[in-house]
Design a protein around this motif. Structure first.
Motif, PDB file in Angstrom:
ATOM      1  N   VAL A  42      10.216  -7.947   7.677  1.00  0.00           N
ATOM      2  CA  VAL A  42      11.279  -6.977   7.443  1.00  0.00           C
ATOM      3  C   VAL A  42      11.498  -6.765   5.953  1.00  0.00           C
ATOM      4  N   LEU A  43      11.581  -7.861   5.195  1.00  0.00           N
ATOM      5  CA  LEU A  43      11.803  -7.743   3.750  1.00  0.00           C
ATOM      6  C   LEU A  43      10.571  -7.201   3.031  1.00  0.00           C
ATOM      7  N   GLU A  44       9.391  -7.540   3.509  1.00  0.00           N
ATOM      8  CA  GLU A  44       8.165  -7.002   2.917  1.00  0.00           C
ATOM      9  C   GLU A  44       8.129  -5.482   3.053  1.00  0.00           C
ATOM     10  N   ARG A  45       8.452  -4.982   4.236  1.00  0.00           N
ATOM     11  CA  ARG A  45       8.487  -3.534   4.457  1.00  0.00           C
ATOM     12  C   ARG A  45       9.526  -2.864   3.565  1.00  0.00           C
ATOM     13  N   ALA A  46      10.684  -3.516   3.462  1.00  0.00           N
ATOM     14  CA  ALA A  46      11.751  -2.941   2.649  1.00  0.00           C
ATOM     15  C   ALA A  46      11.338  -2.868   1.184  1.00  0.00           C
ATOM     16  N   TRP A  47      10.791  -3.954   0.651  1.00  0.00           N
ATOM     17  CA  TRP A  47      10.380  -3.957  -0.759  1.00  0.00           C
ATOM     18  C   TRP A  47       9.238  -2.976  -1.029  1.00  0.00           C
ATOM     19  N   ALA A  48       8.398  -2.746  -0.033  1.00  0.00           N
ATOM     20  CA  ALA A  48       7.297  -1.793  -0.218  1.00  0.00           C
ATOM     21  C   ALA A  48       7.808  -0.387  -0.502  1.00  0.00           C
ATOM     22  N   THR A  49       9.015  -0.059  -0.012  1.00  0.00           N
ATOM     23  CA  THR A  49       9.579   1.264  -0.291  1.00  0.00           C
ATOM     24  C   THR A  49       9.930   1.428  -1.767  1.00  0.00           C
ATOM     25  N   ARG A  50      10.009   0.325  -2.507  1.00  0.00           N
ATOM     26  CA  ARG A  50      10.268   0.350  -3.954  1.00  0.00           C
ATOM     27  C   ARG A  50       8.996   0.033  -4.737  1.00  0.00           C
ATOM     28  N   ASP A  51       7.834   0.156  -4.070  1.00  0.00           N
ATOM     29  CA  ASP A  51       6.545  -0.149  -4.689  1.00  0.00           C
ATOM     30  C   ASP A  51       6.561  -1.559  -5.290  1.00  0.00           C
ATOM     31  N   CYS A  52       7.069  -2.500  -4.511  1.00  0.00           N
ATOM     32  CA  CYS A  52       7.160  -3.886  -4.955  1.00  0.00           C
ATOM     33  C   CYS A  52       6.623  -4.777  -3.841  1.00  0.00           C
ATOM     34  N   ALA A  53       5.708  -5.670  -4.178  1.00  0.00           N
ATOM     35  CA  ALA A  53       5.072  -6.535  -3.186  1.00  0.00           C
ATOM     36  C   ALA A  53       5.822  -7.856  -3.055  1.00  0.00           C
ATOM     37  N   LEU A  54       6.198  -8.186  -1.831  1.00  0.00           N
ATOM     38  CA  LEU A  54       6.758  -9.507  -1.537  1.00  0.00           C
ATOM     39  C   LEU A  54       5.574 -10.436  -1.299  1.00  0.00           C
ATOM     40  N   ILE A  55       5.374 -11.386  -2.184  1.00  0.00           N
ATOM     41  CA  ILE A  55       4.187 -12.245  -2.153  1.00  0.00           C
ATOM     42  C   ILE A  55       4.387 -13.439  -1.237  1.00  0.00           C
ATOM     43  N   ASP A  56       5.517 -14.109  -1.374  1.00  0.00           N
ATOM     44  CA  ASP A  56       5.862 -15.220  -0.495  1.00  0.00           C
ATOM     45  C   ASP A  56       7.364 -15.447  -0.575  1.00  0.00           C
ATOM     46  N   MET A  57       7.892 -16.239   0.336  1.00  0.00           N
ATOM     47  CA  MET A  57       9.320 -16.548   0.292  1.00  0.00           C
ATOM     48  C   MET A  57       9.624 -17.776   1.141  1.00  0.00           C
ATOM     49  N   LYS A  58      10.772 -18.405   0.876  1.00  0.00           N
ATOM     50  CA  LYS A  58      11.213 -19.552   1.655  1.00  0.00           C
ATOM     51  C   LYS A  58      12.611 -19.272   2.196  1.00  0.00           C
ATOM     52  N   GLU A  96      12.221 -26.416   4.852  1.00  0.00           N
ATOM     53  CA  GLU A  96      11.997 -25.114   4.218  1.00  0.00           C
ATOM     54  C   GLU A  96      10.852 -24.417   4.940  1.00  0.00           C
ATOM     55  N   TRP A  97      11.107 -23.189   5.361  1.00  0.00           N
ATOM     56  CA  TRP A  97      10.111 -22.390   6.090  1.00  0.00           C
ATOM     57  C   TRP A  97       9.541 -21.373   5.105  1.00  0.00           C
ATOM     58  N   VAL A  98       8.266 -21.511   4.802  1.00  0.00           N
ATOM     59  CA  VAL A  98       7.616 -20.688   3.777  1.00  0.00           C
ATOM     60  C   VAL A  98       6.621 -19.739   4.435  1.00  0.00           C
ATOM     61  N   THR A  99       6.656 -18.482   4.022  1.00  0.00           N
ATOM     62  CA  THR A  99       5.714 -17.469   4.491  1.00  0.00           C
ATOM     63  C   THR A  99       4.988 -16.893   3.295  1.00  0.00           C
ATOM     64  N   ARG A 100       3.672 -16.768   3.390  1.00  0.00           N
ATOM     65  CA  ARG A 100       2.853 -16.279   2.277  1.00  0.00           C
ATOM     66  C   ARG A 100       1.995 -15.091   2.716  1.00  0.00           C
ATOM     67  N   ARG A 101       2.050 -14.017   1.938  1.00  0.00           N
ATOM     68  CA  ARG A 101       1.132 -12.896   2.155  1.00  0.00           C
ATOM     69  C   ARG A 101      -0.108 -13.047   1.275  1.00  0.00           C
ATOM     70  N   LEU A 102       0.085 -13.525   0.039  1.00  0.00           N
ATOM     71  CA  LEU A 102      -1.039 -13.740  -0.877  1.00  0.00           C
ATOM     72  C   LEU A 102      -1.061 -15.201  -1.323  1.00  0.00           C
ATOM     73  N   ALA A 103      -2.255 -15.719  -1.562  1.00  0.00           N
ATOM     74  CA  ALA A 103      -2.406 -17.089  -2.046  1.00  0.00           C
ATOM     75  C   ALA A 103      -2.095 -17.142  -3.537  1.00  0.00           C
ATOM     76  N   THR A 104      -1.150 -17.974  -3.891  1.00  0.00           N
ATOM     77  CA  THR A 104      -0.801 -18.184  -5.294  1.00  0.00           C
ATOM     78  C   THR A 104       0.023 -19.461  -5.383  1.00  0.00           C
ATOM     79  N   GLY A 105       0.381 -19.875  -6.588  1.00  0.00           N
ATOM     80  CA  GLY A 105       1.286 -21.005  -6.786  1.00  0.00           C
ATOM     81  C   GLY A 105       0.763 -22.309  -6.213  1.00  0.00           C
ATOM     82  N   SER A 106       1.662 -23.053  -5.552  1.00  0.00           N
ATOM     83  CA  SER A 106       1.327 -24.389  -5.057  1.00  0.00           C
ATOM     84  C   SER A 106       0.238 -24.364  -3.988  1.00  0.00           C
ATOM     85  N   PHE A 107       0.101 -23.253  -3.274  1.00  0.00           N
ATOM     86  CA  PHE A 107      -0.947 -23.172  -2.257  1.00  0.00           C
ATOM     87  C   PHE A 107      -2.320 -23.359  -2.884  1.00  0.00           C
ATOM     88  N   LEU A 108      -2.533 -22.784  -4.058  1.00  0.00           N
ATOM     89  CA  LEU A 108      -3.833 -22.897  -4.722  1.00  0.00           C
ATOM     90  C   LEU A 108      -4.116 -24.335  -5.144  1.00  0.00           C
TER      91      LEU A 108
END
Length: 421
Positions: A172-188, A94-106
């Motif tokens: 790419v998905l972070e930019r797309a979600w930003a157009t809906r005023d929604c933050a992509l925090i992390d994903m796998k 599983e390849w995980v990318t994080r923009r903000l620290a939360t969840g298991s990372f903490l």
């Protein structure tokens, strides 16, 4: 399923089934289940309607990624709960990318405050092993494992390609979600190797795959974390989770709008048509809507300004490219009479190319038109301007950079394995 004959079950997981297709060995059929799980399946509930929502979400995400140019296994929808994919042997990471620290990372990094922002995004890798709760693996562990899938051994080059692709998918998905005023925090995400030995983004990307915070507010989260956080689960709770998932699927409808970025290519003479067509070809490949116009700023200044006025009054987002040799008056005239960006790209077939270029560079004071020499450069410059407001154009540019990286990686791997004489 009218076009496909279902073969044997390849694998069944907690939330999906994967079948062979009897009439096409290079494809498979993935069917989602009406089930939601957490904690490696320890927590699990039936959730009627989830499969259809998950399938719709996945299709829209892959449509966006495919349009951006990412190589994926997704082929097409096959039904309300299913889709057709290229058949892959899956990389068990599983390849995980994080923009903000939360969840298991903490939990793994005590002392880091929640919301700590990673610039660039933090990337982590986890070996898929439910019994051991998907342990975190290093690059060295992945390369040393020597996974061999469809004839491809996962080494340092393959690792680098997947790592770079993971970052671009997130961006790419972070930019797309930003157009809906929604933050992509992390994903796998996960990758597979197809029958041709290609590394493809594979599996499913849905609301189980990411954290989404509308307006960047954790309290408004719309992802599976809402379900994970429930100590006890009522039917009302499950309905709330399903509404959140449906909200995500509905928002995705807006993330792939029709092309709206225009590049208008003015030529001072019909003899420059072939040069202009090359610009248009490159621009179209980057997701721009290209149009060619002929008008001489010297011989028909009034007509040039009349054409310009049409685009200024259209309300469209426009970048202008001026193609003129000899004494280039076209670019400066356009630049001096519009706030639109103007890019000079003089034709390169003139015996006086050095003077043609100089006439494009030596513009009067107060004008901001720029100059490039090659058709591709003009298209890229126009796309970079549009990328400031168009996430799809931005994504095409980002994926172009990724493609360049992968092409060089493969070329390097091929040549370093050739014995020199």
């Amino acid at each position: 399923m009218t076009d496909y004959k279902l073969g044997k079950l390849i694998i069944e997981g907690k939330t999906k089934k994967v079948f062979e297709l009897a009439n096409d060995p290079k494809l498979c059929y993935l069917e989602s289940k009406d089930r939601i799980t957490a904690g490696d399946g320890v927590k699990s509930h039936e959730l009627e309607g989830k499969a259809a929502i998950s399938n719709a979400t996945n299709a829209k995400v892959f449509q966006l990624l495919n349009q951006a140019g990412i190589k994926t296994a997704f082929v097409k929808l096959a039904g309300e709960k299913s889709f057709i994919s290229k058949k892959c042997e899956m990389v068990p990471i599983e390849w995980v990318t994080r923009r903000l620290a939360t969840g298991s990372f903490l939990k793994r990094n005590p002392g880091v405050p929640e919301g700590f922002r990673f610039n660039p995004p933090l990337q982590e890798t986890f070996f898929k092993d439910d019994e051991n709760h998907d342990p975190q693996w290093s690059q060295e562990q992945i390369v040393s494992a020597g996974f061999k899938l469809n004839g491809v051994t996962i080494g340092k080059d393959e690792y680098d390609i997947m790592l770079r692709t993971t970052l671009v998918v997130f961006e790419v998905l972070e930019r797309a979600w930003a157009t809906r005023d929604c933050a992509l925090i992390d994903m796998k995400i996960e990758f597979g190797i197809d029958a041709d030995g290609e590394i493809l983004l594979a599996d499913i990307i849905d609301s189980d795959s990411w954290r989404l915070w509308p307006s960047g507010d954790k309290r408004l989260m719309k992802d599976k974390q809402v379900y994970r956080n429930l100590a006890t689960v009522t039917q009302s709770d499950l309905e709330t989770v399903k509404r959140n998932f449906k909200w995500v699927a509905d928002q995705l409808e807006y993330l792939v709008p029709p092309p709206s970025a225009h590049v208008i290519i003015f030529m001072g003479s019909p003899s420059d048509e072939e040069h202009c067509k090359k610009i248009a070809k490159h621009a179209t490949a980057l997701g721009l809507k290209a149009q060619l116009r002929v008008s001489s700023a010297h011989k028909g200044t009034e007509e040039t300004l009349r054409i310009l006025a049409q685009y200024e009054g259209s309300g469209e987002k426009v970048v202008l490219v001026a193609v003129a040799g000899r004494s280039n008056g076209l670019g400066p005239v356009l630049s001096g009479n519009t706030p639109f960006p103007v890019i000079n790209c003089p034709p390169g077939n003139s015996q006086d190319i050095d003077q043609d270029v100089w006439s494009s560079l030596k513009v009067p004071s107060g004008l901001g038109c720029t100059t490039v020499l090659y058709p591709e450069s003009a298209a890229l410059a126009a796309a970079q301007i549009h990328a400031l407001h168009d996430h799809l154009v931005w994504s095409r540019l980002r994926v172009k950079q990724l493609t360049n990286f992968i092409t060089l990686k493969k070329a390097d791997a091929k040549l370093r394995n050739v014995q020199q004489f």
